[in-house]
Design a protein around this motif. Structure first.
Motif, mmCIF file in Angstrom:
data_model
loop_
_atom_site.group_PDB
_atom_site.id
_atom_site.type_symbol
_atom_site.label_atom_id
_atom_site.label_comp_id
_atom_site.label_asym_id
_atom_site.label_seq_id
_atom_site.Cartn_x
_atom_site.Cartn_y
_atom_site.Cartn_z
ATOM 1 N N ALA A 248 0.595 -1.757 0.127
ATOM 2 C CA ALA A 248 0.391 -0.210 0.477
ATOM 3 C C ALA A 248 0.548 1.211 0.154
ATOM 4 O O ALA A 248 0.622 2.427 -0.575
ATOM 5 C CB ALA A 248 -0.576 0.264 1.496
ATOM 6 N N GLU A 249 1.729 1.358 0.291
ATOM 7 C CA GLU A 249 2.720 2.421 0.902
ATOM 8 C C GLU A 249 3.235 3.055 -0.563
ATOM 9 O O GLU A 249 3.897 3.568 -0.879
ATOM 10 C CB GLU A 249 3.851 2.043 1.890
ATOM 11 C CG GLU A 249 5.112 3.488 2.059
ATOM 12 C CD GLU A 249 3.894 4.344 2.858
ATOM 13 O OE1 GLU A 249 4.398 5.561 2.240
ATOM 14 O OE2 GLU A 249 2.504 3.861 3.387
ATOM 15 N N ALA B 6 -2.593 -10.146 -0.268
ATOM 16 C CA ALA B 6 -1.874 -9.941 1.446
ATOM 17 C C ALA B 6 -0.770 -9.139 0.831
ATOM 18 O O ALA B 6 -0.233 -8.599 0.085
ATOM 19 C CB ALA B 6 -1.237 -11.371 1.686
ATOM 20 N N GLU B 7 -0.473 -8.460 1.654
ATOM 21 C CA GLU B 7 0.758 -7.182 2.735
ATOM 22 C C GLU B 7 2.015 -7.471 2.018
ATOM 23 O O GLU B 7 2.188 -8.861 2.633
ATOM 24 C CB GLU B 7 0.355 -6.003 3.034
ATOM 25 C CG GLU B 7 0.959 -4.818 2.268
ATOM 26 C CD GLU B 7 0.132 -3.534 3.102
ATOM 27 O OE1 GLU B 7 0.922 -2.545 3.646
ATOM 28 O OE2 GLU B 7 -0.622 -3.735 4.218
ATOM 29 N N TYR B 8 2.617 -6.575 1.464
ATOM 30 C CA TYR B 8 4.408 -7.438 0.948
ATOM 31 C C TYR B 8 4.977 -6.357 1.519
ATOM 32 O O TYR B 8 4.735 -5.039 1.002
ATOM 33 C CB TYR B 8 4.500 -8.416 0.506
ATOM 34 C CG TYR B 8 4.663 -7.720 -0.877
ATOM 35 C CD1 TYR B 8 5.702 -6.770 -0.921
ATOM 36 C CD2 TYR B 8 3.079 -7.394 -1.549
ATOM 37 C CE1 TYR B 8 6.072 -6.401 -2.753
ATOM 38 C CE2 TYR B 8 3.703 -6.199 -3.300
ATOM 39 C CZ TYR B 8 5.247 -5.653 -3.478
ATOM 40 O OH TYR B 8 5.190 -4.914 -4.383
ATOM 41 N N VAL C 87 -11.679 -0.850 -3.861
ATOM 42 C CA VAL C 87 -10.965 -0.820 -2.717
ATOM 43 C C VAL C 87 -10.728 0.293 -2.673
ATOM 44 O O VAL C 87 -10.500 0.971 -1.258
ATOM 45 C CB VAL C 87 -11.279 -2.029 -1.905
ATOM 46 C CG1 VAL C 87 -10.840 -1.867 -1.049
ATOM 47 C CG2 VAL C 87 -12.168 -2.895 -2.211
ATOM 48 N N GLY C 88 -9.160 0.580 -3.315
ATOM 49 C CA GLY C 88 -8.265 1.023 -2.872
ATOM 50 C C GLY C 88 -6.406 0.491 -2.394
ATOM 51 O O GLY C 88 -7.605 -0.918 -0.841
ATOM 52 N N LEU D 74 -7.097 -1.298 1.119
ATOM 53 C CA LEU D 74 -7.143 -3.385 1.511
ATOM 54 C C LEU D 74 -6.336 -2.790 2.714
ATOM 55 O O LEU D 74 -6.165 -4.314 3.718
ATOM 56 C CB LEU D 74 -6.874 -3.956 0.521
ATOM 57 C CG LEU D 74 -7.103 -4.015 -0.256
ATOM 58 C CD1 LEU D 74 -6.347 -4.770 -2.125
ATOM 59 C CD2 LEU D 74 -8.734 -4.750 0.219
ATOM 60 N N SER D 75 -5.303 -2.528 3.246
ATOM 61 C CA SER D 75 -4.342 -2.444 3.846
ATOM 62 C C SER D 75 -4.883 -2.345 5.740
ATOM 63 O O SER D 75 -4.449 -2.824 6.131
ATOM 64 C CB SER D 75 -3.385 -1.548 3.686
ATOM 65 O OG SER D 75 -2.228 -1.601 5.017
#
Length: 207
Positions: free
Chosen positions: A65-66, A144-146, A199-200, A204-205
């Motif tokens: 997301a960042e 999933a975030e990474y 969603v963005g 999501l994050s």
């Protein structure tokens, strides 16, 4: 199997299976089934369908997301090549069959094999039948975030299974442009990218 009615549970009263024939059991299972289907007017109609059963699967979109990025893969798909994809190479979200595992466990394994990333917290967003006219498979969709700390290997897939997978990191905006211009044509991947865009990534994050 001789032609005869086979018991069908009450949850499917509109279907009476008459005959089932195994056509192939090589890589996966191909069957031809003859059945009676009760139409909405109450009449019964005899139909015949072939179904390809390869089991259920899972697919996951890795996102940051960042940075506004996603991780995808590029690999050769022979059926796509046969059907007009010039080089047979498709850009996809990481996916694989469950092979008896829970969906979240299976997708963790597949992501590690294909991308080298360790999935921290896969979150299921929906399920879908991808080609219900002939294929029984249902996919479980995850995100999933990474970040770079989650990278444990190079990925690339299993050479023993003929896999030669390239890891592709893209800004989400660029991935959506590639959907629009046809560079990304894989259905499951388009569904997850569109979900992420709607969603963005920051939302999501946060969920």
């Amino acid at each position: 199997m001789h032609e005869s009615e086979i018991f069908v549970p009450a949850c499917r009263p509109r279907i009476r299976v008459v005959e089932e024939r195994l056509l192939s059991d090589d890589w996966f299972v191909l069957k031809k089934t003859t059945f009676d289907f009760q139409r909405r007017d109450g009449s019964w109609q005899r139909q015949s369908r072939e179904t390809y059963d390869r089991g259920n699967g899972a697919v996951l979109l890795l996102f940051n997301a960042e940075r506004g990025t996603v991780v995808l893969t590029r690999q050769f798909r022979f059926p796509a090549y046969v059907n007009g994809c010039a080089d047979g190479m498709l850009v996809e979200a990481c996916a694989g069959l469950l092979e008896g595992e829970a969906p979240q466990d299976a997708i963790r394994r597949e992501v590690a094999e294909e991308t080298g990333f360790e999935v921290r917290a896969p979150r299921k967003v929906f399920e879908a039948y991808m080609s219900p006219g002939s294929v029984t498979e249902k996919l479980h969709f995850f995100v999933a975030e990474y970040d770079e700390r989650d990278r444990r290997g190079q990925g690339g897939g299993d050479p023993g299974e003929g896999e030669d997978i390239e890891v592709v990191e893209l800004p989400l905006d660029e991935a959506m442009r590639q959907v629009a211009d046809g560079r990304i044509q894989d259905g499951k991947t388009i569904m997850l990218l569109q979900h992420a865009a709607l969603v963005g990534l920051r939302q999501l994050s946060a969920t």
